[in-house]
Scaffold this active site. Structure first.
Site, short mmCIF file in Angstrom:
data_model
loop_
_atom_site.label_atom_id
_atom_site.label_comp_id
_atom_site.label_asym_id
_atom_site.label_seq_id
_atom_site.Cartn_x
_atom_site.Cartn_y
_atom_site.Cartn_z
N THR A 154 -7.94 64.95 69.28
CA THR A 154 -8.87 64.56 68.22
C THR A 154 -9.26 63.11 68.36
O THR A 154 -10.42 62.77 68.50
CB THR A 154 -8.35 64.81 66.79
N TRP A 212 -0.41 70.73 70.02
CA TRP A 212 -1.86 70.89 70.16
C TRP A 212 -2.21 71.25 71.61
O TRP A 212 -3.14 72.00 71.85
CB TRP A 212 -2.58 69.60 69.78
N ASN A 251 -1.78 74.69 67.60
CA ASN A 251 -2.68 74.29 66.53
C ASN A 251 -4.09 74.86 66.69
O ASN A 251 -4.78 74.60 67.68
CB ASN A 251 -2.77 72.77 66.46
N GLU A 252 -4.50 75.64 65.69
CA GLU A 252 -5.88 76.14 65.57
C GLU A 252 -6.38 76.85 66.82
O GLU A 252 -7.57 76.82 67.14
CB GLU A 252 -6.83 75.00 65.19
N GLU A 296 -2.51 72.35 57.02
CA GLU A 296 -3.36 71.19 57.30
C GLU A 296 -4.55 71.25 56.37
O GLU A 296 -5.23 72.28 56.26
CB GLU A 296 -3.83 71.15 58.75
N ARG A 355 -14.25 69.94 54.53
CA ARG A 355 -14.39 71.37 54.78
C ARG A 355 -13.42 72.12 53.88
O ARG A 355 -12.42 71.54 53.46
CB ARG A 355 -14.14 71.71 56.25
#
Length: 687
Positions: A112, A154, A200-201, A277, A399
């Protein structure tokens, strides 16, 4: 309410209208002066009752360091200010007083806002002192020994994927890699990790989750629980319902940015539900309103018993993605300046008066004129009530999109029943986010409220937070002196990397955006380059973001325009290796592949080029340099207005190159590929 104090009316009968209470009102006005502005003259009643049993167990409020490199600059702060910042985050009854710290398990890749180093870069490599998350967890534990620790990957080093950008083909290998991080935390830092996540995601793999549970148990880590899948409620919830072994392996269903709502399949699992998160919003008053709303409504609407903020602290360069999306801001180690932002005090409304292991009451919900309330108890007589009245436009999170709703001023009567009916006094803490005067009241202690027959009424205005509690230990922490004033990055900055025992593996202020740059000791070099900075990643990781094909580390001020950069470079890769210095570098983070700037490259094949982008596709000038591998060279890049020139070992190599864009950006160093290279005697001056 626009007040220094708040009107609180004790009522002997919660069903009576406020117009019948002028006698009580007069008494309260004498004790607690107020401004009363245009409220409705009746009060809606909300029972708080434990006679029918309690709601779900509360698991705590937390912050997330990583995903990625979001605490990068914090480690460089002068110790006195660094300690203050950590107190505001973790010290009980002081600031945010967080219950949970979640960290990235570094994977050497962009996640990120930068890269974080892996503890196991190769299959036969283990090093539990890389990076700064170990340090951060220890600092958190030193302030709160009961803080809950969570690790989540991640990205993964390239060897995990065996040439593929996928970590699940060899689930036993990936499980061992993660478990080694947990055992290393204990062995080398005496840290007990409480929970661990999957990826993660990104997609989960049921076979891998089961293997991770098996491996944890094999290493005596039964106490470490699994959170899955740190993405959406589905398909993980449905998979758990259909697979009894997966049901047994997963302890927590964690979703990201759920918008305060869950789904039926998640509820059907019977698992604890977390917003693992959330937030990720600019930390001004609107960000504070977002955080206040979701801390309550994640439970009221979605039965979520923990909410974790990405990120813990905005401690990365301004200009990288998601500027100031943390609970507080600390992005100037060179000045020592930091800012205790609104979300810190919003957090305190819950964290200072509850603990993991408390339970929500079943009697929680929405206020009739907008807003929400929750109540929690320790089951031993203590009660904490948190009320928020955040309006739509003043509580928009980044979001997901926020559907329309309205909130207006209202009177609210809370009637304590069951074991709480005999309570006579509650402590009161108050915040008002004032979007008109921009002079907000944050976490102010008001006079205790005296209850009659277990009832009290509040006159609620919009954009307020109240905590009413039996807990008397609340405290708004502060220090005698304010933080230093904000200052830009120094216009002259030098680092020779001559540190035989650096406190961290990475040099101060360098923010790696692809690759990892670490302190290095050249044991074979008795000359001027014994201690250097080395780019150490030689294989593309299993990535989370779109890492560049080149490596790059940025430093300085995103607004720098005219600058002179000098750096010694040492290409280690024969024939095909290359390294650069750069200025006006305009991007990093997840969009690092799109980075533009002015890049001065030299290569092991005896050539050079100057490009307008990191990818090297926009060539401004190129030619012969006579450079080769395993030889030290000094590169100098000078940028003045729209013109640039470059020197090699003090001799002009190219000049009068026109640069029209970008007009500003960081300084940077890097390599042509994932290859070993060294840097020394970095010096930048900027106008």
């Amino acid at each position: 309410m626009v007040v220094d104090t708040v009107l609180i009316m004790a009522m002997s009968n919660a069903n009576r209208g406020i117009r019948n209470y002028w006698g009580v009102l007069v008494v309260c006005l004498v004790l607690l002066p107020v401004y009363v502005v245009g409220f409705q003259d009746t009060a809606d009643t909300y029972p708080l009752d434990d006679r029918g049993g309690l709601g779900r167990e509360f698991d705590g409020i937390g912050g997330l360091s990583g995903g990625g490199a979001t605490s990068r600059l914090l480690v460089n702060y002068p110790q006195v200010y660094q300690s203050q910042i950590l107190d505001y985050l973790f010290k009980p009854n002081f600031g945010a007083s967080l219950h949970i710290l979640k960290v990235e398990i570094g994977g050497d890749a962009q996640t990120t806002d930068g890269t974080e180093p892996s503890h196991m870069r190769y299959e036969d490599d283990e090093n539990y002192f890389r990076g700064y998350e170990w340090w951060l967890m220890k600092e958190a534990k030193a302030r709160n020994p009961n803080i809950i620790l969570i690790g989540l990957p991640w990205a993964f080093p390239g060897w995990i994927g065996r040439g593929k950008n996928w970590p699940y083909d060899y689930p036993d290998v990936t499980a061992y890699y993660i478990v080694s991080w947990i055992t290393g935390a204990k062995q080398y830092h005496n840290l007990d990790i409480d929970y661990v996540g999957i990826w993660n995601e990104r997609p989960f793999d049921s076979k891998y989750i089961k293997m991770l549970r098996y491996t944890l148990d094999k290493y005596g880590l039964e106490r470490v629980k699994i959170v899955a899948s740190d993405d959406l409620w589905l398909p993980i919830s449905r998979s758990i319902l259909q697979d009894s072994e997966l049901q047994e392996a997963v302890e927590i269903i964690g979703a990201h940015y759920p918008g305060t709502y869950t789904v039926n399949d998640a509820l059907k699992t019977g698992k604890k539900l977390w917003s693992s998160e959330d937030y990720s919003t600019f930390n001004d008053e609107v960000g504070g309103g977002c955080w206040a709303r979701i801390l309550n409504q994640n439970y009221v609407n979605g039965n979520m018993t923990s909410t974790i903020s990405w990120n813990l602290i905005a401690s990365y360069y301004d200009g990288l993605p998601y500027t100031r999306d943390g609970l507080m801001t600390a992005e100037e180690p060179w000045s020592g300046h930091y800012a205790v932002e609104t979300p810190i005090w919003v957090t305190a409304h819950t964290t200072q008066f509850t603990k993991p292991g408390w339970h929500y009451l079943r009697t929680v919900g929405h206020l009739n004129n907008g807003g929400s309330y929750v109540a929690l108890t320790d089951g031993q007589g203590n009660l904490t009530i948190i009320i928020e009245t955040m309006t739509h436009d003043h509580s928009v999170c980044i979001r997901p999109p926020l559907p329309p709703f309205s909130v207006s001023a209202q009177n609210a009567t809370f009637k304590l029943q069951g074991s709480f009916q005999k309570l006579t006094t509650l402590q009161v803490w108050y915040s008002k986010l004032n979007f008109k005067s921009h002079e907000s009241t944050l976490f102010k202690q008001l006079k205790p409220i005296q209850l009659l027959d277990g009832s009290f009424t509040l006159q609620l205005d919009v954009d307020e937070v109240y905590t009413l509690t039996t807990i008397t230990m609340g405290h708004k922490g502060s220090f005698p002196n304010s933080p230093p004033d904000s200052e830009p990055f120094p216009k002259k900055y030098k680092d020779d990397f001559n540190d035989a025992n650096p406190p961290f593996s990475e040099a101060p202020n360098f923010a790696d955006q692809t690759g990892v740059f670490e302190y290095y000791k050249n044991v074979s070099d008795p000359g001027d380059h014994v201690f250097t900075l080395r780019q150490v990643i030689t294989q593309r990781p299993v990535t989370w973001a779109e890492d560049a094909d080149q490596t790059v580390s940025v430093i300085g001020d995103f607004m720098w325009k005219n600058l002179n950069i000098t750096c010694d470079i040492y290409i280690e890769k024969p024939s095909t290796g290359g390294a650069f210095v750069a200025g006006r570098v305009d991007k990093g983070g997840e969009v690092v592949r799109q980075t533009q700037g002015l890049f001065f490259w030299v290569f092991a094949d005896g050539t050079f080029k100057v490009t307008n982008d990191l990818a090297g596709s926009v060539i401004l000038v190129e030619g012969k340099s006579g450079t080769k591998a395993q030889t030290w060279y000094t590169l100098t890049l000078n940028i003045q207005d729209n013109s640039a020139s470059g020197l090699l070992n003090g001799y002009l190599l190219w000049k009068d190159v026109t640069i029209n864009r970008p007009t500003s950006g960081w300084a940077a160093i890097g390599t042509l590929s994932f290859e070993l290279a060294q840097f020394d005697n970095f010096f930048v001056t900027a106008e």
